[in-house]
Design an enzyme around this catalytic site. Structure first.
Site, short mmCIF file in Angstrom:
data_model
loop_
_atom_site.label_atom_id
_atom_site.label_comp_id
_atom_site.label_asym_id
_atom_site.label_seq_id
_atom_site.Cartn_x
_atom_site.Cartn_y
_atom_site.Cartn_z
CB CYS A 87 -35.19 -40.58 -30.35
SG CYS A 87 -36.43 -39.29 -30.25
CB CYS A 144 -38.22 -39.10 -23.00
SG CYS A 144 -37.17 -37.83 -23.74
N1 DGL Z 1 -34.92 -38.32 -26.51
C1 DGL Z 1 -36.18 -38.09 -27.17
C2 DGL Z 1 -37.13 -39.23 -26.83
O1 DGL Z 1 -36.68 -40.29 -26.41
C3 DGL Z 1 -36.65 -36.72 -26.85
C4 DGL Z 1 -37.74 -36.26 -27.72
C5 DGL Z 1 -37.79 -34.78 -27.97
O2 DGL Z 1 -36.87 -34.26 -28.56
O3 DGL Z 1 -38.81 -34.18 -27.63
O4 DGL Z 1 -38.33 -39.16 -27.01
#
Ligand code: DGL
Length: 259
Positions: free
Chosen positions: A73, A183
């Site tokens: 993440c 993301c």
């Molecule tokens: N997969 C997360 C990232 O890479 C998503 C973040 C979120 O939950 O807003 O930033």
């Protein structure tokens, strides 16, 4: 210890894009994935909240005996990885937007970065951008609303398409030739993005780099699993298990868990 699992967590199902890269490169490694979908999106939370959630996820993975933690993440990495490394005595792998390759290879001298508010406002992101953006226009765009739609399984919806159109507009106006997906949820949008972007725009993300880094760090710590039998890939979600299942192959085990 080398036969213990690689622990992976994300605010939800997006980090499975990183799991897939890791599993392809390291097919003999057991993995354990936490989708903290109940608390998604992380992107609009404060740094302190993101740190607290990242600690909670790490503690659970360590209770389950993981040998290394992959923070799949960008938002959690850019806000919390420093604290995680100071708090826990295991190796951590993080993920950040791939600004460097985009900045080094752009011909139009303009690149676009789509990421969450939490990532784009983090010190770590600013540091990396400052390092590589000399003489380059960097169009930063918050992907507001994208993660919740993916979490609901609405990756292909009209609502998603109109958000993407809106977010790409300033980038296309600036004549970007690289779009950085900052993301881990966003690689699931590549088919839609390819339809909307001119042919010369390249899309890049950090998934393969993270998998390679995971392998290198496991090797460095002599933690690579050299046995080849009964590899187990477990997925736990505290949210919608059906959506998580829908983006994974049937051979993987997905379970609901309250954490
Ligand atoms: N997969 C997360 C990232 O890479 C998503 C973040 C979120 O939950 O807003 O930033």
């Amino acid at each position: 210890m080398s036969t213990q699992a690689i622990g992976i967590f994300d605010s939800g199902i997006g980090g499975t894009s990183i799991f897939k890269e890791i599993n392809a490169l390291l097919p003999h490694e057991h993995t354990m994935y936490l989708a903290d979908s109940k608390n998604a999106p992380y992107g609009n939370k404060s740094k302190d909240e993101i740190i607290a959630l990242s600690i909670k996820n790490t503690e659970l993975l360590l209770e389950k005996n993981c040998k290394i933690i992959v923070v799949a993440c960008n938002t959690a990495t850019t806000n919390a990885i420093k604290t995680l490394r100071e708090t826990f005595n295991v190796p951590f792998i993080g993920i950040e937007p791939a600004i460097k390759p985009a900045a080094l290879n752009t011909k139009t001298k303009a690149i676009g970065i789509l990421a969450t508010k939490g990532t784009l406002s983090s010190d770590l992101f600013h540091k990396t951008t400052d390092l590589y953006s000399n003489g380059i226009t960097v169009i930063e765009q918050v992907g507001e609303g994208i993660v919740p739609l993916i979490e609901q399984g609405k990756t292909n919806s009209d609502a998603m398409k109109s958000l993407l159109h809106e977010y790409l507009k300033p980038m296309l106006k600036a004549n970007i030739d690289y779009l950085v997906l900052g993301c881990t949820h966003y690689p699931y949008l590549i088919p839609q993005l390819l339809e909307m972007l001119p042919k010369h725009v390249k899309i890049i993300d950090s998934g393969l780099a993270v998998a390679k880094q995971t392998k290198a760090v496991l090797r460095q710590h002599e933690l690579l699993n050299i046995t080849t039998q009964n590899t187990k890939n477990m997925f736990y979600s505290n949210g919608n298990v059906t959506v998580l299942k829908s983006i994974l192959e049937d051979k993987f085990t997905v379970k609901g868990l309250d954490f």
